[in-house]
Design a protein around this motif. Structure first.
Motif, PDB file in Angstrom:
ATOM      1  N   ASP A 124       1.079   6.977  -6.360  1.00  0.00           N
ATOM      2  CA  ASP A 124      -0.121   7.644  -6.860  1.00  0.00           C
ATOM      3  C   ASP A 124       0.020   9.154  -6.708  1.00  0.00           C
ATOM      4  O   ASP A 124      -0.258   9.904  -7.638  1.00  0.00           O
ATOM      5  CB  ASP A 124      -1.348   7.144  -6.106  1.00  0.00           C
ATOM      6  CG  ASP A 124      -2.645   7.572  -6.762  1.00  0.00           C
ATOM      7  OD1 ASP A 124      -2.727   7.501  -8.002  1.00  0.00           O
ATOM      8  OD2 ASP A 124      -3.569   7.965  -6.038  1.00  0.00           O
ATOM      9  N   MET A 182       0.821  -1.197   0.000  1.00  0.00           N
ATOM     10  CA  MET A 182       0.000   0.000   0.000  1.00  0.00           C
ATOM     11  C   MET A 182       0.864   1.260   0.000  1.00  0.00           C
ATOM     12  O   MET A 182       0.493   2.262  -0.582  1.00  0.00           O
ATOM     13  CB  MET A 182      -0.931  -0.025   1.208  1.00  0.00           C
ATOM     14  CG  MET A 182      -1.895   1.123   1.216  1.00  0.00           C
ATOM     15  SD  MET A 182      -2.951   1.064  -0.229  1.00  0.00           S
ATOM     16  CE  MET A 182      -3.675   2.638  -0.169  1.00  0.00           C
ATOM     17  N   THR A 219       0.326   4.375  -2.482  1.00  0.00           N
ATOM     18  CA  THR A 219       0.044   5.712  -1.969  1.00  0.00           C
ATOM     19  C   THR A 219       1.090   6.718  -2.440  1.00  0.00           C
ATOM     20  O   THR A 219       0.769   7.772  -2.965  1.00  0.00           O
ATOM     21  CB  THR A 219      -0.007   5.699  -0.430  1.00  0.00           C
ATOM     22  OG1 THR A 219      -0.995   4.752  -0.023  1.00  0.00           O
ATOM     23  CG2 THR A 219      -0.357   7.066   0.118  1.00  0.00           C
ATOM     24  N   ASP A 255      -9.662   7.372   0.121  1.00  0.00           N
ATOM     25  CA  ASP A 255     -10.462   6.168   0.376  1.00  0.00           C
ATOM     26  C   ASP A 255      -9.578   4.952   0.621  1.00  0.00           C
ATOM     27  O   ASP A 255      -9.828   4.153   1.528  1.00  0.00           O
ATOM     28  CB  ASP A 255     -11.403   5.873  -0.792  1.00  0.00           C
ATOM     29  CG  ASP A 255     -12.559   6.846  -0.889  1.00  0.00           C
ATOM     30  OD1 ASP A 255     -12.804   7.595   0.092  1.00  0.00           O
ATOM     31  OD2 ASP A 255     -13.217   6.873  -1.948  1.00  0.00           O
ATOM     32  N   ARG A 256      -8.514   4.793  -0.173  1.00  0.00           N
ATOM     33  CA  ARG A 256      -7.617   3.638  -0.022  1.00  0.00           C
ATOM     34  C   ARG A 256      -6.866   3.698   1.306  1.00  0.00           C
ATOM     35  O   ARG A 256      -6.706   2.690   1.990  1.00  0.00           O
ATOM     36  CB  ARG A 256      -6.655   3.556  -1.198  1.00  0.00           C
ATOM     37  CG  ARG A 256      -7.368   3.187  -2.494  1.00  0.00           C
ATOM     38  CD  ARG A 256      -6.410   2.852  -3.610  1.00  0.00           C
ATOM     39  NE  ARG A 256      -5.568   3.955  -4.045  1.00  0.00           N
ATOM     40  CZ  ARG A 256      -5.917   4.906  -4.884  1.00  0.00           C
ATOM     41  NH1 ARG A 256      -7.145   4.920  -5.395  1.00  0.00           N
ATOM     42  NH2 ARG A 256      -5.075   5.844  -5.240  1.00  0.00           N
ATOM     43  N   GLY A 298     -10.013   9.236  -4.188  1.00  0.00           N
ATOM     44  CA  GLY A 298      -9.695   7.813  -4.310  1.00  0.00           C
ATOM     45  C   GLY A 298      -8.508   7.425  -3.453  1.00  0.00           C
ATOM     46  O   GLY A 298      -8.505   6.376  -2.804  1.00  0.00           O
ATOM     47  N   LEU A 299      -7.486   8.265  -3.438  1.00  0.00           N
ATOM     48  CA  LEU A 299      -6.313   8.016  -2.606  1.00  0.00           C
ATOM     49  C   LEU A 299      -6.713   8.021  -1.133  1.00  0.00           C
ATOM     50  O   LEU A 299      -6.321   7.136  -0.363  1.00  0.00           O
ATOM     51  CB  LEU A 299      -5.251   9.074  -2.886  1.00  0.00           C
ATOM     52  CG  LEU A 299      -3.931   8.931  -2.153  1.00  0.00           C
ATOM     53  CD1 LEU A 299      -3.281   7.584  -2.443  1.00  0.00           C
ATOM     54  CD2 LEU A 299      -3.003  10.063  -2.551  1.00  0.00           C
ATOM     55  N   ALA A 329      -9.308   2.990   4.170  1.00  0.00           N
ATOM     56  CA  ALA A 329      -9.687   1.570   4.211  1.00  0.00           C
ATOM     57  C   ALA A 329      -8.695   0.754   5.042  1.00  0.00           C
ATOM     58  O   ALA A 329      -9.038  -0.306   5.572  1.00  0.00           O
ATOM     59  CB  ALA A 329      -9.779   1.000   2.802  1.00  0.00           C
TER      60      ALA A 329
END
Length: 87
Positions: A8, A1, A5, A59-60, A56-57, A63
């Motif tokens: 991205d 991840m 991260t 949210d990841r 989106g970043l 999560a």
């Protein structure tokens, strides 16, 4: 991840700011969490409320139980910071 991260955040910068390629990615592991910081020297002004990329970043990261912050003052570049707990 961490790779997703950091990468991205870093890969989006040249698309948004042509001609700006100075990007710093920093990873640290203090106190059982992974800290990720991505900084650029661009024009700033990134707004998480506009568009879906930063959403989106975020949210990841959320999560995984982490947090994400964005500092992007106009004319001062952008800094994206994530903190992700490690088991």
């Amino acid at each position: 991840m961490a790779w997703v991260t950091g990468a991205d955040g870093a890969y989006r910068i040249p698309d948004l700011e042509p001609g700006r390629y100075s990007v710093t990615v920093e990873l640290t592991h203090p106190d059982g969490s992974l800290q990720i910081a991505v900084r650029d020297d661009g024009r700033g002004g990134a707004d998480p409320a506009r568009g879906t990329g930063l959403h989106g970043l975020s949210d990841r990261v959320h999560a995984l139980g982490g947090t994400l912050s964005v500092r992007s003052d106009s004319g001062e570049g952008t800094e994206i910071r994530a903190s992700i707990p490690c088991a």
